[in-house]
Design an enzyme around this catalytic site. Structure first.
Site, mmCIF file in Angstrom:
data_model
loop_
_atom_site.group_PDB
_atom_site.id
_atom_site.type_symbol
_atom_site.label_atom_id
_atom_site.label_comp_id
_atom_site.label_asym_id
_atom_site.label_seq_id
_atom_site.Cartn_x
_atom_site.Cartn_y
_atom_site.Cartn_z
ATOM 1 N N HIS A 62 70.311 26.459 -19.196
ATOM 2 C CA HIS A 62 69.085 25.833 -18.677
ATOM 3 C C HIS A 62 69.065 25.952 -17.157
ATOM 4 O O HIS A 62 70.076 25.669 -16.501
ATOM 5 C CB HIS A 62 69.099 24.352 -19.110
ATOM 6 N N HIS A 108 63.449 25.488 -8.694
ATOM 7 C CA HIS A 108 63.370 24.233 -9.424
ATOM 8 C C HIS A 108 62.412 23.353 -8.635
ATOM 9 O O HIS A 108 62.809 22.685 -7.692
ATOM 10 C CB HIS A 108 64.763 23.605 -9.541
#
Ligand SMILES: *[C@@H]1O[C@H](CO)[C@@H](O)[C@H](O)[C@H]1NC(C)=O
Ligand SMILES: *[C@@H]1O[C@H](CO)[C@@H](O)[C@H](O)[C@H]1NC(C)=O
Ligand SMILES: *[C@@H]1O[C@H](CO)[C@@H](O)[C@H](O)[C@H]1NC(C)=O
Length: 317
Positions: A62, A108
């Site tokens: 992830h 992110h």
């Protein structure tokens, strides 16, 4: 009690029996053993060659690009770099994209961790595929800004030399049961499967950039409930394939809340990534999939815990 055939054979081949076996027969036994250990290997296991891509559980990383050991960097979900993740046995790399100063980056967004240019990342992927001819790798990228497949994504795959490896399914969406075996994909050289969550805003497609939903459904992500209940979260409507005919991905990550933000928890990772926790999560999802195990499991901190042991167990290896 069920005694596996090789054990029965061994029992018959007790030392005394061995003496009486003609040499020709003994040769055959030894030859058989050698063949079994030196035959084709797919993703590290001979037993996976003859298994459909749609019937294998792949370990996934992830936010694969967020690797750092800087504990002050709360947006990190990994500690080891991409080549190391692949060395560990990760065979699905997940990443979130973001256009920045005209170039596509992995980023992110919530905490602004820049993972560098997608072009550089894809070069690392190409290097892995060049050097590991018996491995099938899956990419799962998110496209939250609806960036164009043909104008932005495809040129990056072309420059990295990845198009020749990319698998193009004979139909789209492909049902879970229709995927070729790993052995077939390797023989055809189509060893890279690329899923992107959403098509670009222009709606234009590229044959090897596969829209994720419709072929894969996911459990919820950013879960803070340590019991990780299973439910079908993101999925394209039943207009395409029913959930049980799709592959599925479980998000096996537990977040904690730090100053109002959801962040991954390295302290708990060894527990979250234990065999017990992973198998229990998979079992909670079975009833959505006619008893089939998850196809993909996304993990934070893939270097912590026992995720490869759990995945081997799910693959009956
Ligand atoms: C591969 O699987 C098919 C169908 O499951 C089976 O008929 C075949 O014998 C298998 N081949 C090998 C080499 O195991
Ligand atoms: C693969 O098939 C076996 C036998 O039907 C099943 O037990 C297993 O859960 C399947 N795994 C996946 C990932 O589909
Ligand atoms: C983080 O530390 C581990 C353990 O020392 C090391 O293996 C790993 O390479 C480090 N990660 C990075 C990104 O430097």
């Amino acid at each position: 009690m069920h005694v596996p055939t090789p054990l029965l054979v061994l029992a018959i081949l007790s030392p005394i029996a061995l003496i009486t076996i003609p040499t020709s027969q003994l040769d055959r036994v030894i030859h058989h053993r050698l063949c079994r250990t030196t035959g084709p290997v797919c993703n590290g296991h001979a037993d996976l060659c003859n298994r459909s891509y749609g019937n294998i559980t792949f370990a996934g990383s992830h936010d694969s690009f967020t690797f750092t050991n800087d504990t002050l960097q709360l947006a990190r979900d990994q500690e080891v770099d991409i080549p190391t993740q692949l060395d560990f046995g990760i065979r699905l790399l997940q990443a979130q994209s973001h256009l920045w100063l005209g170039a596509l980056h992995f980023c992110h967004t919530s905490n602004n961790l820049d993972g560098g240019k997608v072009a550089d990342y894809l070069t690392i992927v190409a290097n892995f595929l060049d050097n590991n001819p018996n491995d099938v790798l899956t990419l799962l990228f998110t496209n939250p800004e609806g960036v164009s497949f043909p104008d932005v994504w495809a040129p990056l795959f072309e420059s990295a030399g990845l198009v020749k490896y990319a698998y193009v399914p004979p139909r789209n969406p492909m049902p879970q049961s229709a995927w070729p075996t790993l052995g077939e994909m390797i023989a055809n050289g189509e060893r890279l499967v690329v899923f992107i969550d959403y098509v670009g805003k222009d709606g234009r497609t590229v044959d090897y950039l596969l829209p994720e939903f419709g072929m894969i459904w996911e459990t919820p992500y950013d879960m803070t409930d340590p019991s990780l209940p299973c439910s079908i979260d993101r999925i394209r409507g039943a207009d395409v394939l029913s959930a049980s005919n799709q592959m599925y991905l479980i998000n096996h990550e537990i977040d904690i809340i730090v100053s109002g933000a959801l962040v991954s928890d390295p302290v708990d990772a060894p527990t979250t990534n234990s065999v017990t926790s992973i198998i229990a999560h998979a079992n909670r999802c079975l009833h959505f999939a006619n008893g089939r195990n998850p196809n993909f499991i996304l993990f934070d901190f893939i270097n912590l815990g026992e995720i490869f042991k759990a995945v081997d167990q799910l693959n009956r290896l």
